[in-house]
Design a protein around this motif. Structure first.
Motif, mmCIF file in Angstrom:
data_model
loop_
_atom_site.group_PDB
_atom_site.id
_atom_site.type_symbol
_atom_site.label_atom_id
_atom_site.label_comp_id
_atom_site.label_asym_id
_atom_site.label_seq_id
_atom_site.Cartn_x
_atom_site.Cartn_y
_atom_site.Cartn_z
ATOM 1 N N ALA A 44 0.647 -1.360 0.013
ATOM 2 C CA ALA A 44 0.134 0.045 0.026
ATOM 3 C C ALA A 44 0.930 1.304 -0.096
ATOM 4 C CB ALA A 44 -0.969 -0.107 1.198
ATOM 5 N N PRO A 45 1.945 1.363 0.696
ATOM 6 C CA PRO A 45 2.693 2.781 0.617
ATOM 7 C C PRO A 45 3.179 2.858 -0.713
ATOM 8 C CG PRO A 45 3.079 1.437 2.796
ATOM 9 C CD PRO A 45 2.474 0.393 1.784
ATOM 10 N N THR A 46 3.747 2.159 -1.253
ATOM 11 C CA THR A 46 4.375 2.202 -2.889
ATOM 12 C C THR A 46 3.510 1.952 -3.903
ATOM 13 O OG1 THR A 46 5.389 -0.101 -2.418
ATOM 14 C CG2 THR A 46 6.566 1.855 -1.590
ATOM 15 N N LEU A 47 2.503 1.216 -3.784
ATOM 16 C CA LEU A 47 1.795 0.880 -5.003
ATOM 17 C C LEU A 47 0.196 1.021 -4.674
ATOM 18 C CD1 LEU A 47 3.154 -2.631 -5.743
ATOM 19 C CD2 LEU A 47 3.704 -0.698 -6.990
ATOM 20 N N THR A 48 -0.560 1.687 -5.874
ATOM 21 C CA THR A 48 -1.666 2.107 -5.788
ATOM 22 C C THR A 48 -2.677 0.663 -5.806
ATOM 23 O OG1 THR A 48 -2.300 2.383 -8.053
ATOM 24 C CG2 THR A 48 -1.198 4.201 -6.959
ATOM 25 N N GLU A 49 -3.753 1.006 -5.574
ATOM 26 C CA GLU A 49 -4.964 -0.120 -5.684
ATOM 27 C C GLU A 49 -4.820 -0.665 -7.126
ATOM 28 O OE1 GLU A 49 -8.891 -0.027 -4.112
ATOM 29 O OE2 GLU A 49 -7.919 1.329 -2.328
ATOM 30 N N GLU A 50 -4.733 0.151 -8.089
ATOM 31 C CA GLU A 50 -4.679 -0.295 -9.708
ATOM 32 C C GLU A 50 -3.452 -1.073 -9.980
ATOM 33 O OE1 GLU A 50 -5.408 3.109 -8.576
ATOM 34 O OE2 GLU A 50 -7.439 2.858 -8.512
ATOM 35 N N GLN A 51 -2.302 -0.656 -9.341
ATOM 36 C CA GLN A 51 -1.143 -1.128 -9.624
ATOM 37 C C GLN A 51 -1.079 -2.593 -8.828
ATOM 38 O OE1 GLN A 51 1.315 1.948 -8.147
ATOM 39 N NE2 GLN A 51 2.234 2.390 -10.221
ATOM 40 N N ARG A 52 -1.513 -2.900 -7.967
ATOM 41 C CA ARG A 52 -1.264 -4.074 -7.255
ATOM 42 C C ARG A 52 -1.628 -5.421 -7.937
ATOM 43 N NH1 ARG A 52 -3.668 -2.103 -1.475
ATOM 44 N NH2 ARG A 52 -3.145 0.190 -2.033
ATOM 45 N N PRO A 53 -2.841 -5.295 -8.621
ATOM 46 C CA PRO A 53 -3.182 -6.413 -9.125
ATOM 47 C C PRO A 53 -2.299 -6.736 -10.424
ATOM 48 C CG PRO A 53 -5.176 -5.050 -9.126
ATOM 49 C CD PRO A 53 -3.908 -4.258 -8.563
ATOM 50 N N LYS A 54 -1.653 -5.701 -11.016
ATOM 51 C CA LYS A 54 -0.537 -5.932 -12.006
ATOM 52 C C LYS A 54 0.905 -6.599 -11.537
ATOM 53 C CE LYS A 54 -1.721 -1.660 -14.668
ATOM 54 N NZ LYS A 54 -1.170 -0.610 -15.408
ATOM 55 N N LEU A 55 1.179 -6.292 -10.279
ATOM 56 C CA LEU A 55 2.266 -6.916 -9.690
ATOM 57 C C LEU A 55 1.957 -8.468 -9.413
ATOM 58 C CD1 LEU A 55 5.118 -5.841 -7.507
ATOM 59 C CD2 LEU A 55 3.351 -7.557 -6.409
ATOM 60 N N LEU A 56 0.585 -8.833 -8.806
ATOM 61 C CA LEU A 56 0.328 -10.062 -8.702
ATOM 62 C C LEU A 56 0.122 -10.900 -9.838
ATOM 63 C CD1 LEU A 56 -2.465 -9.464 -5.877
ATOM 64 C CD2 LEU A 56 -0.021 -9.981 -5.734
ATOM 65 N N TRP A 57 -0.178 -10.342 -11.085
ATOM 66 C CA TRP A 57 -0.269 -10.900 -12.444
ATOM 67 C C TRP A 57 1.182 -11.410 -12.704
ATOM 68 C CZ3 TRP A 57 -3.057 -14.110 -14.767
ATOM 69 C CH2 TRP A 57 -2.710 -14.082 -16.268
ATOM 70 N N ALA A 58 2.240 -10.380 -12.879
ATOM 71 C CA ALA A 58 3.349 -10.688 -12.858
ATOM 72 C C ALA A 58 4.011 -11.717 -11.952
ATOM 73 C CB ALA A 58 4.233 -9.305 -12.651
ATOM 74 N N ALA A 59 3.898 -11.648 -10.514
ATOM 75 C CA ALA A 59 4.197 -12.718 -9.758
ATOM 76 C C ALA A 59 3.684 -13.969 -10.027
ATOM 77 C CB ALA A 59 4.013 -12.372 -8.292
ATOM 78 N N TYR A 60 2.255 -14.031 -10.503
ATOM 79 C CA TYR A 60 1.741 -15.191 -10.817
ATOM 80 C C TYR A 60 2.557 -16.034 -11.882
ATOM 81 C CZ TYR A 60 -1.417 -18.994 -12.771
ATOM 82 O OH TYR A 60 -1.755 -19.905 -13.579
#
Length: 158
Positions: A44-60
């Motif tokens: 939350a301090p570094t990524l917006t709510e819109e960015q977090r799913p992108k990071l999770l998709w990359a991680a998956y």
């Protein structure tokens, strides 16, 4: 980019060790939910709510590539997704130190997410890898990070 993936993989390894111990506990589902909640709060301090799913998709995608020999993540596409989560290189509002901090935070978050995915799927890799192959082969998926299926006789290294 390969150093970035190695850094994330190292972070994932540490988190995987902890997550595996958590997953073996009596209330694994509650602990897995707690791990995802912790990660969301950490991002939350570094990524917006819109960015977090992108990071999770990359991680998956990165996790599936690491665990499943049938799929390979496209490092250029992965790097492109991760780059969209950082301020532009020429953003004068971000100091080099701040950018370095954001890059490191991003890699820690990516590694943690990979660790959670790996721990959640360690006991059913056949299904997890089957789902990853289905995503790779889905012609309608527009944000796929996997390389296309190798053609018969293709001996290119993974």
């Amino acid at each position: 980019m390969k150093a970035t993936i190695r850094y994330a993989a190292a972070a994932a390894g540490v988190f995987l060790f902890a997550s595996t111990a958590i997953a073996q506990a009596p209330d694994a589902a509650r602990r897995q939910e707690a791990a995802w909640k912790w990660l969301d709060q950490a991002m939350a301090p570094t990524l917006t709510e819109e960015q977090r799913p992108k990071l999770l998709w990359a991680a998956y995608n990165a996790t599936a590539s690491a665990l499943c020999h049938e799929v390979t993540v496209d490092e250029n596409r992965l790097g492109g997704v991760l780059a969209t989560l950082l301020p532009a290189e020429d953003d004068g509002k971000i100091s080099p130190e701040q950018r370095h901090h954001l890059e490191n935070s991003l890699m820690v978050h990516l590694g943690a997410a990979m660790g959670i995915y790996a721990a959640e799927n360690a006991d059913h890799l056949t299904e997890f890898c089957g789902e990853a192959v289905a995503l790779r082969d889905d012609k309608e998926l527009t944000n796929d990070l996997f390389l296309p299926k190798a053609e018969e006789g293709d001996t290119a290294p993974k």
